[in-house]
Scaffold this active site. Structure first.
Site, PDB file in Angstrom:
ATOM      1  N   SER A 215       0.736  -1.278  -0.079  1.00 57.95           N
ATOM      2  CA  SER A 215       0.021   0.236  -0.003  1.00 57.95           C
ATOM      3  C   SER A 215       0.869   1.401   0.145  1.00 57.95           C
ATOM      4  O   SER A 215       1.710   1.486  -0.996  1.00 57.95           O
ATOM      5  CB  SER A 215      -0.987  -0.007   1.117  1.00 57.95           C
ATOM      6  OG  SER A 215      -2.065   0.955   1.061  1.00 57.95           O
ATOM      7  N   ASP A 372      -9.959  -3.591  -5.477  1.00 61.58           N
ATOM      8  CA  ASP A 372      -9.378  -2.752  -4.619  1.00 61.58           C
ATOM      9  C   ASP A 372      -9.304  -1.350  -5.538  1.00 61.58           C
ATOM     10  O   ASP A 372      -8.863  -1.537  -6.795  1.00 61.58           O
ATOM     11  CB  ASP A 372      -7.825  -3.148  -4.527  1.00 61.58           C
ATOM     12  CG  ASP A 372      -6.806  -2.179  -3.841  1.00 61.58           C
ATOM     13  OD1 ASP A 372      -7.261  -1.105  -3.318  1.00 61.58           O
ATOM     14  OD2 ASP A 372      -5.640  -2.558  -3.768  1.00 61.58           O
ATOM     15  N   HIS A 402      -8.071  -4.558  -0.692  1.00 61.28           N
ATOM     16  CA  HIS A 402      -6.984  -4.000  -0.184  1.00 61.28           C
ATOM     17  C   HIS A 402      -6.999  -4.245   1.077  1.00 61.28           C
ATOM     18  O   HIS A 402      -7.761  -4.304   1.872  1.00 61.28           O
ATOM     19  CB  HIS A 402      -7.097  -2.270  -0.290  1.00 61.28           C
ATOM     20  CG  HIS A 402      -6.214  -1.674  -0.213  1.00 61.28           C
ATOM     21  ND1 HIS A 402      -5.129  -1.225  -1.251  1.00 61.28           N
ATOM     22  CD2 HIS A 402      -5.588  -1.022   1.126  1.00 61.28           C
ATOM     23  CE1 HIS A 402      -4.143  -0.798  -0.418  1.00 61.28           C
ATOM     24  NE2 HIS A 402      -4.495  -0.347   0.944  1.00 61.28           N
TER      25      HIS A 402
END
Length: 432
Positions: A215, A372, A402
């Site tokens: 991320s 995501d 995610h």
């Protein structure tokens, strides 16, 4: 006799009334319980794609996270505490529940050029050089507990499975610091670790070092890989980079994946926009403007070279674009790019790097999830790296969402998270 009958009647009448009151109370209790159950179910339930991994478990997880975010917003509005600090406290409390695994791994908390790091070392084998991974944690540049819970378990697992030295960077986070502090600290730690004498201290083969992040950590890992790749003062380079659902740009919040997954947990489009503004030290009131692409409207005259770097209509295959169309207002807010120049800075948005920079980065493993908002960031970067001649593997999970890699460990694990961790460690094992 009459008095006895009257007393008996009164006693029966009292018992009858008590029974009725008890019955009414039970009905009232059942009604309240039913209403509460409906309210809880209404709060927890959100429509999710049929193909997403374990949807009911994800709903409960998301409801918990939404509750924490709301608590943070309330505390912030009352002036009690910054919303990010409230959320992070809850995350730390949760992560402390995760049991410590692979306890044979030796850990050290150190400073690398003034930056806090934790070094994980498997048992040494005399005379043997080992591999190494520098790991950078996610959390929107603002959240996360790299030395606790799921991230600690992940680093221990990498160290054990790869027989490798793993260094996790405990960089300072927003709102206490903003870009470029997080980036600079990761670069400092990387340059320190890649020094020949430091690698020798940990018996690391200088030709077998990777950088990895998830991320926002994937953002930092990509940016660090670009910096190290083009830095003539650094003789040791990363052999590989692993980017797990990385966030790589903030100029288009209406890519196909942003449109498709804007309301899919746990990273909603609005939350991602807030993370960007917090990271860049900007006004959070600009969230809505970012979400509708006011900062990159048609009258903003972005350079064509910049536009081409994130043109998902050409960088993504049709199966991914589906029937989504670009969203750029005719008129926008020119003040946004002027006030937040970092939106155009490749150190903050690695997808905007020039081709000559991309040619210098190591081969990449990029993981993306279908559900995501950041799916297209990762896929566009994979395509740009391919066009620059860099070897790339894009591991895509049709049931992925995610943050799933952080949910590969007890007490909150998902099958897609477990599989994703196993697969990317296996890739590292084969190629590092």
């Amino acid at each position: 006799m009459f008095k006895n009958q009257l007393n008996h009647f009164r006693s029966w009448s009292c018992r009858e009334k008590k029974g009725e009151r008890h019955h009414i109370m039970m009905k009232l209790l059942c009604g309240i319980t039913l209403l509460l159950a409906i309210a809880v179910a209404y709060y927890i339930y959100i429509p999710l794609p049929r193909t997403i991994s374990e949807p009911w478990k994800l709903m409960v997880l998301d409801a918990t996270f939404r509750g924490v975010v709301m608590m943070g917003d309330v505390a912030h509005s009352l002036g009690v505490r910054h919303r990010v600090h409230v959320i992070n406290s809850a995350i730390i409390n949760f992560e402390s529940l995760v049991p410590i695994t692979n306890q044979e791994i030796h850990i050290e908390d150190l400073l690398f050029d003034g930056v806090h790091v934790r070094v994980y070392q498997p048992p040494r084998q005399e005379g043997k050089l080992r591999r190494a991974v520098m790991f950078i944690h996610g959390g929107g540049w603002a959240l996360g507990a790299p030395k606790l819970g799921s991230y600690d378990s992940l680093c221990r697992q990498m160290a054990a499975d790869l027989d490798a030295v793993v260094v996790t960077v405990d960089y300072r986070m927003a709102p206490d610091v903003h870009f470029p502090v997080q980036y600079n600290e990761c670069v400092q730690a990387a340059k320190h670790f890649l020094r020949s004498e430091v690698l020798a201290k940990y018996s690391v083969n200088p030709e077998r070092v990777a950088v990895c992040g998830d991320s926002a950590g994937g953002n930092l890992a990509a940016a660090v890989a670009q910096r190290i790749g083009t830095d003539n003062t650094t003789t040791v380079k990363f052999k590989l980079q692993v980017l797990v659902y990385p966030v790589l740009q903030a100029l288009d919040f209406n890519t196909a994946s942003y449109q498709q997954n804007q309301d899919v947990p746990i990273l909603y489009r609005r939350l991602m926009a807030r993370f960007w503004l917090e990271y860049l030290g900007a006004d959070l009131d600009l969230v809505h403007s970012l979400m509708i692409n006011n900062h990159t409207a048609q009258d903003q005259s972005l350079p064509s070279s910049t536009q081409s770097k994130l043109d998902w209509t050409t960088l993504l295959p049709k199966r991914v674009r589906k029937n989504y169309k670009p969203v750029f207002p005719v008129t926008g807010s020119p003040k946004i790019l002027k006030d937040i120049p970092a939106l155009l800075d490749a150190r903050a948005a690695p997808l905007l790097a020039e081709d000559e920079v991309l040619r210098m980065v190591p081969p990449a493993y990029i993981m993306t999830g279908e559900h995501d908002v950041l799916r297209d960031d990762g896929m566009m970067y994979a395509r740009r790296l391919e066009l620059a001649g860099v070897s790339v593997i894009n591991e895509h999970y049709e049931d992925g969402f995610h943050g799933c890699v952080s949910f590969a460990f007890w007490p909150c694990y998902f099958s897609v998270g477990i599989t994703a961790v196993q697969n990317y460690i296996a890739w590292l094992d084969e190629h590092l």
